[in-house]
Scaffold this active site. Sequence first.
Site, PDB file in Angstrom:
ATOM      1  N   LYS A  69     -47.180 -10.050  13.311  1.00 45.87           N
ATOM      2  CA  LYS A  69     -47.229 -10.439  11.897  1.00 45.87           C
ATOM      3  C   LYS A  69     -47.841  -9.372  11.000  1.00 45.87           C
ATOM      4  CE  LYS A  69     -45.879 -14.927  11.903  1.00 45.87           C
ATOM      5  NZ  LYS A  69     -44.874 -15.509  10.994  1.00 45.87           N
ATOM      6  N   SER A  90     -45.180 -12.031  21.511  1.00 47.27           N
ATOM      7  CA  SER A  90     -45.401 -11.873  20.075  1.00 47.27           C
ATOM      8  C   SER A  90     -46.845 -11.906  19.614  1.00 47.27           C
ATOM      9  CB  SER A  90     -44.610 -12.947  19.319  1.00 47.27           C
ATOM     10  OG  SER A  90     -44.903 -14.235  19.834  1.00 47.27           O
TER      11      SER A  90
END
Length: 316
Positions: free
Chosen positions: A57, A304
């Site tokens: 992110k 992730s």
Amino acid sequence: MTQAITPDDISKTYQTIEPYVRRTPVVRVDLADLDPSAPSRPVGFKLEHLQRAGSFKVRGAFANLLLRDVPEQGVVAASGGNHGVAVAYAAHRLGVPARIYVPTVSAQAKIDRIRELGADLVVGGDRYADALAAAQDWVADSGALSVHAFDQRETLLGQGSVGLELAGQLDDLDTVLVPVGGGGLIGGIAAYFAGRVRVVGVVPELAPTLSHALAAGRPVDAPAGGIAADALAPRRVGELVFPLTEAFVADVVLVADEAIRQAQQRLWQALRTIVEPAAAVGLAALLTGAYRPEPGETVAVVLSGANTSLPPAGLA
């Protein structure tokens, strides 16, 4: 809309954010090392859980703060947790005020990290949608810049740099398995590869955002629960995300919570790698057969994020 974000756009964005992000490594692992009952085949893991701020992110966060005009009121973001950490980190590095809204399902590790980074944190509501509504109200009242977790051009441009790095790290890459919540990561990666590599989305059965959208032909509300609810349950994929996935995502597969939990355990037991549940969905798809590679197919799995407690419950 599929032409709104091109591989060249992502490459130019990467040049801007590269000083602020890590080029995370790829490690090739035999799938049989993770599960003795699985066939022996190499899998490349893209270690985005080693990224600054603990997840991919941060790429989109820096893209927003560096490519857009930030007012003196700073930035505001709604998040299940990882996006909030990333925006707080980017704002801290760039000296920008930040206000972050997260729901009560956010992991304590993510809440603690946002506070450590000096952002103004507001915890409230049961799900991401509640945090987003509160953040939008703050934007209207304050004039701060909204940094959307997935449905923002700059966010997609930043997340697409995961695909750019993968292309240079695995020159024989055929397929990449990508976790999907709101779709910023898969939208960016799919836009970068633009059909040159098979992109497969992996969603939890209890938060099937992309599978519901593709079935309906547009973003629609989906259930928002399960073990990965703080990262992969924003209720629906983004309006900017959807055309990219419709054009460039080859398939979407679903995995159960128990399979996600077991994939977390396998990563810890075999590689001593701790990731959050959302990051383990791609491996879960391989271990359960939800995705079955063809013989000789080179597969990459994006791990992730790792903003989770240490050690996560159930890992031993």
